[in-house]
Motif scaffolding. Structure first.
Motif, PDB file in Angstrom:
ATOM      1  N   VAL A 193      29.755  33.680  49.507  1.00 57.92           N
ATOM      2  CA  VAL A 193      30.588  34.636  50.218  1.00 57.92           C
ATOM      3  C   VAL A 193      31.110  35.712  49.270  1.00 57.92           C
ATOM      4  N   ALA A 194      31.718  35.296  48.167  1.00 59.70           N
ATOM      5  CA  ALA A 194      32.299  36.238  47.216  1.00 59.70           C
ATOM      6  C   ALA A 194      32.506  35.540  45.889  1.00 59.70           C
ATOM      7  N   GLY A 195      32.507  36.324  44.807  1.00 55.13           N
ATOM      8  CA  GLY A 195      32.737  35.768  43.494  1.00 55.13           C
ATOM      9  C   GLY A 195      33.577  36.710  42.656  1.00 55.13           C
ATOM     10  N   ILE A 196      34.239  36.153  41.663  1.00 58.14           N
ATOM     11  CA  ILE A 196      35.074  36.964  40.778  1.00 58.14           C
ATOM     12  C   ILE A 196      34.887  36.475  39.350  1.00 58.14           C
ATOM     13  N   GLY A 197      34.802  37.421  38.433  1.00 60.11           N
ATOM     14  CA  GLY A 197      34.617  37.089  37.045  1.00 60.11           C
ATOM     15  C   GLY A 197      35.828  36.425  36.425  1.00 60.11           C
ATOM     16  N   TRP A 198      35.604  35.812  35.259  1.00 55.96           N
ATOM     17  CA  TRP A 198      36.637  35.001  34.628  1.00 55.96           C
ATOM     18  C   TRP A 198      37.895  35.797  34.323  1.00 55.96           C
ATOM     19  N   ASN A 199      37.762  37.101  34.037  1.00 62.10           N
ATOM     20  CA  ASN A 199      38.943  37.910  33.747  1.00 62.10           C
ATOM     21  C   ASN A 199      39.323  38.813  34.915  1.00 62.10           C
ATOM     22  N   GLY A 200      38.664  38.649  36.042  1.00 60.95           N
ATOM     23  CA  GLY A 200      38.992  39.431  37.227  1.00 60.95           C
ATOM     24  C   GLY A 200      38.412  40.826  37.243  1.00 60.95           C
ATOM     25  N   ALA A 201      37.666  41.195  36.211  1.00 60.21           N
ATOM     26  CA  ALA A 201      37.170  42.567  36.106  1.00 60.21           C
ATOM     27  C   ALA A 201      35.986  42.837  37.028  1.00 60.21           C
ATOM     28  N   SER A 202      35.269  41.817  37.405  1.00 58.75           N
ATOM     29  CA  SER A 202      34.093  41.996  38.257  1.00 58.75           C
ATOM     30  C   SER A 202      34.210  41.148  39.510  1.00 58.75           C
ATOM     31  N   THR A 203      33.731  41.702  40.596  1.00 60.35           N
ATOM     32  CA  THR A 203      33.670  40.980  41.858  1.00 60.35           C
ATOM     33  C   THR A 203      32.322  41.239  42.508  1.00 60.35           C
ATOM     34  N   ASP A 241      26.765  40.527  51.791  1.00 60.24           N
ATOM     35  CA  ASP A 241      26.798  41.630  52.755  1.00 60.24           C
ATOM     36  C   ASP A 241      27.708  41.316  53.933  1.00 60.24           C
ATOM     37  N   SER A 242      27.741  40.062  54.332  1.00 59.50           N
ATOM     38  CA  SER A 242      28.551  39.667  55.484  1.00 59.50           C
ATOM     39  C   SER A 242      30.049  39.786  55.211  1.00 59.50           C
ATOM     40  N   ALA A 243      30.420  39.819  53.927  1.00 55.19           N
ATOM     41  CA  ALA A 243      31.831  39.858  53.553  1.00 55.19           C
ATOM     42  C   ALA A 243      32.316  41.255  53.144  1.00 55.19           C
ATOM     43  N   LYS A 244      31.404  42.115  52.818  1.00 55.31           N
ATOM     44  CA  LYS A 244      31.783  43.443  52.329  1.00 55.31           C
ATOM     45  C   LYS A 244      32.606  44.203  53.367  1.00 55.31           C
ATOM     46  N   GLY A 245      33.702  44.789  52.891  1.00 55.48           N
ATOM     47  CA  GLY A 245      34.551  45.574  53.778  1.00 55.48           C
ATOM     48  C   GLY A 245      35.553  44.761  54.571  1.00 55.48           C
ATOM     49  N   ARG A 246      35.375  43.441  54.596  1.00 47.18           N
ATOM     50  CA  ARG A 246      36.300  42.601  55.370  1.00 47.18           C
ATOM     51  C   ARG A 246      37.044  41.590  54.499  1.00 47.18           C
ATOM     52  N   PHE A 247      36.379  41.077  53.466  1.00 50.08           N
ATOM     53  CA  PHE A 247      36.962  40.044  52.605  1.00 50.08           C
ATOM     54  C   PHE A 247      37.282  40.639  51.242  1.00 50.08           C
ATOM     55  N   THR A 248      38.336  40.122  50.620  1.00 48.56           N
ATOM     56  CA  THR A 248      38.700  40.528  49.266  1.00 48.56           C
ATOM     57  C   THR A 248      39.011  39.293  48.441  1.00 48.56           C
ATOM     58  N   ILE A 249      38.340  39.191  47.303  1.00 46.85           N
ATOM     59  CA  ILE A 249      38.597  38.080  46.389  1.00 46.85           C
ATOM     60  C   ILE A 249      39.460  38.586  45.244  1.00 46.85           C
ATOM     61  N   SER A 250      40.389  37.746  44.809  1.00 45.62           N
ATOM     62  CA  SER A 250      41.260  38.094  43.693  1.00 45.62           C
ATOM     63  C   SER A 250      41.657  36.809  42.983  1.00 45.62           C
ATOM     64  N   ARG A 251      42.212  36.965  41.799  1.00 44.30           N
ATOM     65  CA  ARG A 251      42.645  35.778  41.061  1.00 44.30           C
ATOM     66  C   ARG A 251      43.918  36.076  40.294  1.00 44.30           C
ATOM     67  N   ASP A 252      44.686  35.028  40.094  1.00 48.36           N
ATOM     68  CA  ASP A 252      45.908  35.065  39.294  1.00 48.36           C
ATOM     69  C   ASP A 252      45.758  33.958  38.263  1.00 48.36           C
ATOM     70  N   ASN A 253      45.324  34.321  37.075  1.00 48.15           N
ATOM     71  CA  ASN A 253      45.066  33.296  36.062  1.00 48.15           C
ATOM     72  C   ASN A 253      46.354  32.600  35.613  1.00 48.15           C
ATOM     73  N   ALA A 254      47.461  33.281  35.693  1.00 48.46           N
ATOM     74  CA  ALA A 254      48.734  32.653  35.318  1.00 48.46           C
ATOM     75  C   ALA A 254      49.087  31.516  36.269  1.00 48.46           C
ATOM     76  N   ARG A 255      48.613  31.609  37.509  1.00 49.15           N
ATOM     77  CA  ARG A 255      48.853  30.573  38.519  1.00 49.15           C
ATOM     78  C   ARG A 255      47.620  29.704  38.763  1.00 49.15           C
ATOM     79  N   SER A 256      46.574  29.947  37.983  1.00 46.52           N
ATOM     80  CA  SER A 256      45.332  29.168  38.131  1.00 46.52           C
ATOM     81  C   SER A 256      44.856  29.163  39.586  1.00 46.52           C
ATOM     82  N   THR A 257      44.908  30.310  40.215  1.00 49.39           N
ATOM     83  CA  THR A 257      44.592  30.397  41.635  1.00 49.39           C
ATOM     84  C   THR A 257      43.672  31.581  41.914  1.00 49.39           C
TER      85      THR A 257
END
Length: 126
Positions: free
Chosen positions: A48-58, A62-78
């Motif tokens: 569905v979606a992926g995010i790089g270890w430092n959050g710089a790349s996502t 195609d089914s998720a583009k424009g509707r889903f957003t992936i993000s991460r908070d490394n301080a919260r391990s989430t």
């Protein structure tokens, strides 16, 4: 080992939204690319979606583009997956996963991921 626990799934009407969370513990969470996958009974697991270890790349399916957003908070391990404009065809069990190798290139293939959560059910009614 990286342990992952998903939350935030549920029942929502078409056009609605949900935010999934993936809480990690164990090895250094900030070293791993994280992906969200989904799977329906009898079907293959789908990226569905992926995010790089430092959050710089996502990266999004195609089914998720424009509707889903992936993000991460490394301080919260989430890692989060914000899902908007949900459709009935988004109904699935959603899994988060961490890649086998730390500090790698972001990969959309399930075999690159060695650590998986137990999944959270998302149901979108029409």
């Amino acid at each position: 080992q990286v342990q992952l626990v998903e939350s935030g799934g549920g029942l929502v009407q078409a056009g609605g939204y949900l935010q999934l969370s993936c809480l990690a513990s164990g090895r250094t969470f900030s070293a791993y690319n994280i992906g969200w996958f989904r799977q329906a009974p009898g079907k293959e697991r789908e990226f569905v979606a992926g995010i790089g270890w430092n959050g710089a790349s996502t990266y999004y399916a195609d089914s998720a583009k424009g509707r889903f957003t992936i993000s991460r908070d490394n301080a919260r391990s989430t890692v989060y997956l914000q899902m908007n404009s949900l459709k009935p065809e988004d109904t699935d069990i959603y899994y988060c996963a961490a890649e086998r190798v730390p500090y790698g290139l972001l990969d959309s293939g399930p075999t690159a991921y060695g650590y998986w959560g137990q999944g959270t059910q998302v149901t979108v009614s029409s």
